[in-house]
Write a protein that holds these residues in place. Structure first.
Motif, PDB file in Angstrom:
ATOM      1  N   LEU A  10      -3.315  -6.485   7.778  1.00  0.00           N
ATOM      2  CA  LEU A  10      -3.685  -5.470   6.792  1.00  0.00           C
ATOM      3  C   LEU A  10      -2.842  -5.663   5.535  1.00  0.00           C
ATOM      4  CD1 LEU A  10      -4.902  -2.673   5.934  1.00  0.00           C
ATOM      5  CD2 LEU A  10      -2.997  -1.634   7.203  1.00  0.00           C
ATOM      6  N   VAL A  11      -3.495  -5.620   4.378  1.00  0.00           N
ATOM      7  CA  VAL A  11      -2.798  -5.712   3.094  1.00  0.00           C
ATOM      8  C   VAL A  11      -3.294  -4.576   2.209  1.00  0.00           C
ATOM      9  CG1 VAL A  11      -2.280  -7.150   1.086  1.00  0.00           C
ATOM     10  CG2 VAL A  11      -2.775  -8.244   3.290  1.00  0.00           C
ATOM     11  N   PHE A  12      -2.349  -3.803   1.676  1.00  0.00           N
ATOM     12  CA  PHE A  12      -2.716  -2.779   0.695  1.00  0.00           C
ATOM     13  C   PHE A  12      -1.690  -2.814  -0.428  1.00  0.00           C
ATOM     14  CE2 PHE A  12      -0.679  -0.735   4.363  1.00  0.00           C
ATOM     15  CZ  PHE A  12       0.342   0.016   3.821  1.00  0.00           C
ATOM     16  N   PHE A  13      -2.086  -2.273  -1.584  1.00  0.00           N
ATOM     17  CA  PHE A  13      -1.236  -2.422  -2.762  1.00  0.00           C
ATOM     18  C   PHE A  13      -1.115  -1.112  -3.520  1.00  0.00           C
ATOM     19  CE2 PHE A  13      -5.415  -3.263  -4.482  1.00  0.00           C
ATOM     20  CZ  PHE A  13      -5.974  -4.139  -3.559  1.00  0.00           C
ATOM     21  N   THR A  14      -0.118  -1.077  -4.394  1.00  0.00           N
ATOM     22  CA  THR A  14       0.138   0.127  -5.178  1.00  0.00           C
ATOM     23  C   THR A  14      -1.001   0.353  -6.170  1.00  0.00           C
ATOM     24  OG1 THR A  14       1.384  -1.120  -6.825  1.00  0.00           O
ATOM     25  CG2 THR A  14       2.654  -0.135  -5.023  1.00  0.00           C
ATOM     26  N   LYS A  15      -1.181   1.601  -6.536  1.00  0.00           N
ATOM     27  CA  LYS A  15      -2.226   1.958  -7.505  1.00  0.00           C
ATOM     28  C   LYS A  15      -2.003   1.165  -8.793  1.00  0.00           C
ATOM     29  CE  LYS A  15      -5.169   5.407  -8.933  1.00  0.00           C
ATOM     30  NZ  LYS A  15      -6.244   5.917  -8.148  1.00  0.00           N
ATOM     31  N   ARG A  17      -1.567  -1.741  -9.163  1.00  0.00           N
ATOM     32  CA  ARG A  17      -0.582  -2.796  -8.884  1.00  0.00           C
ATOM     33  C   ARG A  17       0.725  -2.622  -9.676  1.00  0.00           C
ATOM     34  NH1 ARG A  17      -5.047  -6.986  -8.786  1.00  0.00           N
ATOM     35  NH2 ARG A  17      -5.944  -6.606  -6.764  1.00  0.00           N
ATOM     36  N   VAL A  18       1.084  -1.389  -9.908  1.00  0.00           N
ATOM     37  CA  VAL A  18       2.358  -1.098 -10.577  1.00  0.00           C
ATOM     38  C   VAL A  18       3.486  -1.449  -9.605  1.00  0.00           C
ATOM     39  CG1 VAL A  18       3.799   0.728 -11.566  1.00  0.00           C
ATOM     40  CG2 VAL A  18       1.326   0.735 -11.967  1.00  0.00           C
ATOM     41  N   PRO A  19       4.474  -2.220 -10.047  1.00  0.00           N
ATOM     42  CA  PRO A  19       5.549  -2.657  -9.142  1.00  0.00           C
ATOM     43  C   PRO A  19       6.584  -1.556  -8.884  1.00  0.00           C
ATOM     44  CG  PRO A  19       5.887  -3.586 -11.320  1.00  0.00           C
ATOM     45  CD  PRO A  19       4.571  -2.849 -11.367  1.00  0.00           C
ATOM     46  N   HIS A  20       6.136  -0.455  -8.283  1.00  0.00           N
ATOM     47  CA  HIS A  20       7.023   0.677  -8.000  1.00  0.00           C
ATOM     48  C   HIS A  20       8.144   0.324  -7.032  1.00  0.00           C
ATOM     49  CE1 HIS A  20       4.832   3.825 -10.048  1.00  0.00           C
ATOM     50  NE2 HIS A  20       3.713   3.483  -9.442  1.00  0.00           N
ATOM     51  N   LEU A  21       7.862  -0.583  -6.097  1.00  0.00           N
ATOM     52  CA  LEU A  21       8.846  -0.930  -5.064  1.00  0.00           C
ATOM     53  C   LEU A  21       9.690  -2.085  -5.581  1.00  0.00           C
ATOM     54  CD1 LEU A  21       6.322  -0.720  -2.101  1.00  0.00           C
ATOM     55  CD2 LEU A  21       7.807   1.091  -2.998  1.00  0.00           C
ATOM     56  N   ASP A  22      10.435  -1.799  -6.641  1.00  0.00           N
ATOM     57  CA  ASP A  22      11.036  -2.849  -7.460  1.00  0.00           C
ATOM     58  C   ASP A  22      12.428  -3.316  -7.042  1.00  0.00           C
ATOM     59  OD1 ASP A  22      12.208  -0.471  -8.190  1.00  0.00           O
ATOM     60  OD2 ASP A  22      11.809  -0.676 -10.334  1.00  0.00           O
ATOM     61  N   HIS A  54       2.874  -4.448  -3.164  1.00  0.00           N
ATOM     62  CA  HIS A  54       1.950  -4.512  -2.028  1.00  0.00           C
ATOM     63  C   HIS A  54       2.685  -4.537  -0.695  1.00  0.00           C
ATOM     64  CE1 HIS A  54       2.921  -8.757  -2.616  1.00  0.00           C
ATOM     65  NE2 HIS A  54       2.492  -8.986  -1.381  1.00  0.00           N
ATOM     66  N   CYS A  55       1.912  -4.296   0.348  1.00  0.00           N
ATOM     67  CA  CYS A  55       2.444  -4.207   1.699  1.00  0.00           C
ATOM     68  C   CYS A  55       1.550  -4.997   2.657  1.00  0.00           C
ATOM     69  CB  CYS A  55       2.472  -2.735   2.114  1.00  0.00           C
ATOM     70  SG  CYS A  55       3.087  -2.441   3.780  1.00  0.00           S
ATOM     71  N   TRP A  94      -0.809   4.593  -3.398  1.00  0.00           N
ATOM     72  CA  TRP A  94      -1.415   3.322  -3.024  1.00  0.00           C
ATOM     73  C   TRP A  94      -2.839   3.272  -3.564  1.00  0.00           C
ATOM     74  CZ3 TRP A  94       1.925  -0.018  -1.152  1.00  0.00           C
ATOM     75  CH2 TRP A  94       2.994   0.394  -0.348  1.00  0.00           C
ATOM     76  N   GLN A  95      -3.309   2.092  -3.864  1.00  0.00           N
ATOM     77  CA  GLN A  95      -4.692   1.861  -4.267  1.00  0.00           C
ATOM     78  C   GLN A  95      -5.597   2.249  -3.092  1.00  0.00           C
ATOM     79  OE1 GLN A  95      -5.078   0.516  -7.347  1.00  0.00           O
ATOM     80  NE2 GLN A  95      -7.268   0.154  -7.380  1.00  0.00           N
ATOM     81  N   ASP A  96      -6.820   2.713  -3.383  1.00  0.00           N
ATOM     82  CA  ASP A  96      -7.751   3.081  -2.320  1.00  0.00           C
ATOM     83  C   ASP A  96      -8.155   1.868  -1.473  1.00  0.00           C
ATOM     84  OD1 ASP A  96      -7.761   5.744  -3.069  1.00  0.00           O
ATOM     85  OD2 ASP A  96      -9.570   5.553  -4.296  1.00  0.00           O
ATOM     86  N   GLU A  97      -8.352   0.733  -2.117  1.00  0.00           N
ATOM     87  CA  GLU A  97      -8.818  -0.455  -1.413  1.00  0.00           C
ATOM     88  C   GLU A  97      -7.723  -1.064  -0.551  1.00  0.00           C
ATOM     89  OE1 GLU A  97      -9.011  -0.541  -4.942  1.00  0.00           O
ATOM     90  OE2 GLU A  97     -11.002   0.364  -4.940  1.00  0.00           O
ATOM     91  N   TYR A  98      -8.172  -1.845   0.410  1.00  0.00           N
ATOM     92  CA  TYR A  98      -7.262  -2.610   1.251  1.00  0.00           C
ATOM     93  C   TYR A  98      -8.035  -3.791   1.826  1.00  0.00           C
ATOM     94  CZ  TYR A  98      -9.578  -0.058   5.050  1.00  0.00           C
ATOM     95  OH  TYR A  98     -10.512   0.471   5.899  1.00  0.00           O
ATOM     96  N   PHE A  99      -7.314  -4.741   2.398  1.00  0.00           N
ATOM     97  CA  PHE A  99      -7.922  -5.882   3.069  1.00  0.00           C
ATOM     98  C   PHE A  99      -7.453  -5.861   4.508  1.00  0.00           C
ATOM     99  CE2 PHE A  99      -7.474  -7.246  -1.341  1.00  0.00           C
ATOM    100  CZ  PHE A  99      -8.787  -7.564  -1.623  1.00  0.00           C
TER     101      PHE A  99
END
Length: 141
Positions: A10-15, A17-22, A54-55, A94-99
């Protein structure tokens, strides 16, 4: 007794793609929290790691679990926790989408290594490049 072993990468990313987890320390704290929360919710999270925007998670689906429910629990609770503890300068989401793709038993170790080495991996490759490769490798495009 039923025996189920269905691994999902599973891969999901910040809304946006803002690099909040910096920072590395912030990422460690967030991944640890996601792992603990998953355990409390009965989600088998084998591995979690990522980078500033992303995570990646390696999950084994259990009986009665579905991907949408798991993603909602992981993303929703973690963004609530990040905001409640004011871990980022701006409101986090987090962005709504994920893979999510299934992982063959023979590829589990390779996926674990890939997830484990995100810090090193992103010294050489941007998330945009990784994202495009992920789409192509899994026949999404």
């Amino acid at each position: 007794m039923s025996f189920i072993k269905i691994y999902i990468h599973l891969v999901f990313f910040t809304k946006n793609r803002v690099p909040h987890l910096d920072t590395f320390d912030l990422r460690v704290k967030v991944w640890k929290h996601i792992k603990e929360n998953a355990s409390q919710k009965g989600i088998y999270l084998d591995m979690v790691n990522g980078y500033s925007d992303h995570c990646h998670c390696l999950i084994s689906l259990g009986s009665g679990q579905n991907m949408e429910e798991i993603v909602q629990l992981l993303k929703g609770e973690s963004s609530f926790w990040i905001n409640k503890n004011q871990l980022t300068r701006e409101k986090f989401s987090w962005q709504d989408e994920y893979f999510a793709v299934s992982v063959s038993e023979s590829k589990i170790e390779a996926v674990r290594e890939y997830i484990k080495n995100q810090e090193k991996h992103h010294q050489r490759k941007s998330f945009r490049e990784e994202y495009q490769e992920f789409l192509e490798r899994n026949n999404f495009v």
